[in-house]
Design an enzyme around this catalytic site. Structure first.
Site, PDB file in Angstrom:
ATOM      1  N   HIS A 166      44.391  -9.070  79.494  1.00 39.90           N
ATOM      2  CA  HIS A 166      44.244  -9.757  78.214  1.00 39.90           C
ATOM      3  C   HIS A 166      45.517  -9.632  77.371  1.00 39.90           C
ATOM      4  O   HIS A 166      45.582  -8.887  76.406  1.00 39.90           O
ATOM      5  CB  HIS A 166      43.029  -9.213  77.460  1.00 39.90           C
ATOM      6  CG  HIS A 166      41.738  -9.743  77.986  1.00 39.90           C
ATOM      7  ND1 HIS A 166      40.521  -9.139  77.757  1.00 39.90           N
ATOM      8  CD2 HIS A 166      41.464 -10.840  78.737  1.00 39.90           C
ATOM      9  CE1 HIS A 166      39.563  -9.839  78.345  1.00 39.90           C
ATOM     10  NE2 HIS A 166      40.116 -10.866  78.945  1.00 39.90           N
ATOM     11  N   HIS A 176      39.638  -7.018  85.263  1.00 42.82           N
ATOM     12  CA  HIS A 176      38.377  -6.688  84.598  1.00 42.82           C
ATOM     13  C   HIS A 176      37.192  -6.607  85.553  1.00 42.82           C
ATOM     14  O   HIS A 176      36.135  -6.108  85.182  1.00 42.82           O
ATOM     15  CB  HIS A 176      38.067  -7.735  83.523  1.00 42.82           C
ATOM     16  CG  HIS A 176      39.241  -8.015  82.636  1.00 42.82           C
ATOM     17  ND1 HIS A 176      40.066  -9.104  82.822  1.00 42.82           N
ATOM     18  CD2 HIS A 176      39.724  -7.347  81.576  1.00 42.82           C
ATOM     19  CE1 HIS A 176      41.023  -9.077  81.898  1.00 42.82           C
ATOM     20  NE2 HIS A 176      40.843  -8.030  81.141  1.00 42.82           N
ATOM     21  N   CYS A 189      40.606  -3.255  88.446  1.00 41.71           N
ATOM     22  CA  CYS A 189      41.063  -1.886  88.228  1.00 41.71           C
ATOM     23  C   CYS A 189      40.165  -0.926  89.006  1.00 41.71           C
ATOM     24  O   CYS A 189      38.932  -1.018  88.921  1.00 41.71           O
ATOM     25  CB  CYS A 189      41.029  -1.546  86.740  1.00 41.71           C
ATOM     26  SG  CYS A 189      41.407   0.187  86.396  1.00 41.71           S
ATOM     27  N   GLU A 196      34.563  -7.466  81.643  1.00 41.57           N
ATOM     28  CA  GLU A 196      34.208  -6.253  82.370  1.00 41.57           C
ATOM     29  C   GLU A 196      32.699  -6.042  82.366  1.00 41.57           C
ATOM     30  O   GLU A 196      32.114  -5.646  83.392  1.00 41.57           O
ATOM     31  CB  GLU A 196      34.909  -5.033  81.773  1.00 41.57           C
ATOM     32  CG  GLU A 196      34.657  -3.770  82.581  1.00 41.57           C
ATOM     33  CD  GLU A 196      35.261  -2.528  81.955  1.00 41.57           C
ATOM     34  OE1 GLU A 196      34.674  -1.444  82.107  1.00 41.57           O
ATOM     35  OE2 GLU A 196      36.325  -2.635  81.306  1.00 41.57           O
ATOM     36  N   THR A 235      34.900   0.585  80.301  1.00 38.55           N
ATOM     37  CA  THR A 235      36.009   1.546  80.362  1.00 38.55           C
ATOM     38  C   THR A 235      36.924   1.498  79.144  1.00 38.55           C
ATOM     39  O   THR A 235      37.764   2.389  78.976  1.00 38.55           O
ATOM     40  CB  THR A 235      36.882   1.305  81.609  1.00 38.55           C
ATOM     41  OG1 THR A 235      37.500   0.011  81.517  1.00 38.55           O
ATOM     42  CG2 THR A 235      36.058   1.402  82.879  1.00 38.55           C
ATOM     43  N   CYS A 269      38.210   4.993  80.554  1.00 39.28           N
ATOM     44  CA  CYS A 269      39.334   5.330  81.413  1.00 39.28           C
ATOM     45  C   CYS A 269      40.329   6.240  80.700  1.00 39.28           C
ATOM     46  O   CYS A 269      40.395   6.290  79.470  1.00 39.28           O
ATOM     47  CB  CYS A 269      40.010   4.062  81.931  1.00 39.28           C
ATOM     48  SG  CYS A 269      41.239   3.345  80.838  1.00 39.28           S
ATOM     49  N   SER A 299      40.067  -5.633  74.403  1.00 34.41           N
ATOM     50  CA  SER A 299      39.117  -4.680  73.843  1.00 34.41           C
ATOM     51  C   SER A 299      39.794  -3.365  73.484  1.00 34.41           C
ATOM     52  O   SER A 299      39.599  -2.823  72.397  1.00 34.41           O
ATOM     53  CB  SER A 299      37.977  -4.425  74.839  1.00 34.41           C
ATOM     54  OG  SER A 299      37.114  -3.409  74.367  1.00 34.41           O
TER      55      SER A 299
END
Length: 330
Positions: free
Chosen positions: A57, A91, A113, A143, A182, A212, A241
Site C-alpha cells: 500500500h 497482504h 508476507c 489482509e 498483523t 508483526c 493500515s
C-alpha cells in the site's frame, strides 16, 4: 503547499529545528520481499508481470513498478489468457483466488508476507480443532479479506473495537480462539484481547503475538520520540493500515499533532510555524526516498539537526519463491 515560514520572513535566518528520525522505519522484510518478487519477475520473464491488488500500500512503489512493466489488477478476471507471471500481493488472498488461478493454468508467484501466511495457517489449525474463531482487524482490509477467505463463510467473526469484544456472543465459550491482523495498533489490540480474555477465560490466544515484528518496532520507536516532538510526520499512504496506526500512536504518546504525508510536496507549512522539534518516521510500505523528500523540504526552511533514535535492530529476511531464487544467485 510551498512557501516560507513567517519566522523566516521576519529575520531572514532559518530557525533551528531538531528532527528526531525514528528507527526502525520504512520497509519491512515482507514488503521488501514482495517488491523484489515483482522486480525479479520483470527481469527474468520480461513485461508484463500482472499483480493482483497493489503489491504493497504505497502509491510511489506501485507507480515505480508500473513504469517497469508491472500491470496491477484487482481481480484475476481482468487478466487476459497469458503465460506471464501473476503475483499475489503481500497482504494475502482468499483460498478461492489461487484455486481460480490453478483452474486457469496461470503461473503464480505468491508474494504474501510469511507472517500473514502464519496467521492463515493458525486459522486453519484452530478451525480443524473445532474452535469458533475471532479475528481482530479492520473490515475491508485486504489482509482481513484474505484471512477470512481461508475458511468457509461464517467461520471467522471480525472484532474491530472494544464494543465488538463486549457484545460478541459465542456459540460455545469453551471453544473460542482469537487471531489478529498483523498491522494493528499494539495497544488497541492488547485492550481488545484483555476484554475477550476477561469475558471468556478459556479463549485460545496466539502463542506469539500475530502483530508483526515490524509493526511493533515502528510503533515502539514512535512512542520513544513522540513526547519530544512539536509535530510528527508519518510517511506513508492513506490506505496503509500500519502507517495510519503510527499517526494514532504518536498523538497518544504525547505529540500534539501527527499527520500522514506521502512526500515532501504535500507539506502544509502552516502546520509547522514556530516548531522547534519534528518527529519523522515511515510506515512499513514507504520507501526511504520519500522520507528524504520530507527532510530535504525542511532543510530548505530550517537549520536542521537530525537525531536518529534507534529502538531495535531488524535483521529478518524471507526466502523468495523458488522460481526466482536462481535470479538472486545470478
Amino acid at each position: 503547499m510551498t512557501g516560507t515560514t513567517p519566522e523566516t520572513k521576519q529575520n531572514g535566518a532559518r530557525p533551528k529545528l531538531t528532527v528526531y528520525l525514528a528507527a526502525p522505519r520504512g520497509f519491512c522484510a515482507g514488503v521488501d520481499r514482495a517488491i523484489q518478487i515483482v522486480e525479479l519477475a520483470l527481469e527474468k520473464y520480461g513485461a508484463p508481470v500482472y499483480v493482483r491488488h497493489a503489491i504493497v500500500h504505497n502509491r510511489y512503489v506501485v507507480e515505480s513498478l508500473e513504469a517497469k512493466g508491472a500491470v496491477f489488477v484487482e481481480e484475476l478476471e481482468e487478466i487476459p489468457e497469458t503465460d506471464a507471471p501473476i503475483v499475489f500481493s503481500a497482504h494475502g488472498v482468499p483460498k478461492s483466488v489461487p484455486a481460480d488461478a490453478r483452474n486457469r493454468r496461470m503461473f503464480v508467484l505468491d508474494a504474501t508476507c510469511p507472517l500473514v501466511s502464519k496467521v492463515h495457517i493458525e486459522a486453519e489449525r484452530l478451525f480443524d480443532r473445532g474452535h469458533e474463531i475471532l479475528l481482530i482487524g479492520h473490515a475491508g482490509h485486504p489482509e482481513v479479506i484474505g484471512t477470512t477467505g481461508q475458511l468457509p463463510p461464517g467461520a471467522i467473526n471480525l472484532i474491530e473495537t472494544n464494543e465488538d469484544a463486549y457484545s460478541f456472543v459465542p456459540k460455545d465459550p469453551s471453544k473460542l480462539a482469537v487471531i489478529t491482523q498483523t498491522t494493528l495498533s499494539v495497544d488497541d489490540t492488547r485492550e481488545i484481547l484483555a476484554i475477550l480474555q476477561d469475558r471468556f477465560p478459556d479463549i485460545a490466544v496466539p502463542r506469539k503475538d500475530d502483530i508483526c515484528y515490524a509493526t511493533t518496532n515502528r510503533q515502539d520507536a514512535v512512542k520513544r520520540i513522540a513526547p519530544k516532538c512539536d509535530r510528527m510526520i508519518v510517511v506513508g499512504s492513506p490506505n496503509s493500515s500500519n502507517s495510519m496506526r503510527l499517526v494514532e500512536v504518536a498523538e497518544r504518546a504525547g505529540c500534539p499533532r501527527a499527520m500522514l504525508l506521502e512526500q515532501g510536496s504535500e507539506i502544509d507549512w502552516s502546520e509547522f510555524e514556530n516548531i522547534r522539534s519534528l518527529g519523522v518516521t515511515a510506515g512499513a510500505s514507504a520507501p526511504e526516498v520519500l522520507v528524504d523528500t520530507i527532510i530535504d523540504a525542511f532543510k530548505e526552511r530550517f537549520d536542521v539537526r537530525i537525531e536518529t533514535v534507534t529502538t531495535a535492530e531488524e535483521t529478518i529476511s524471507f526466502k523468495l519463491p523458488r522460481p526466482l531464487r536462481d535470479s538472486t544467485a545470478a
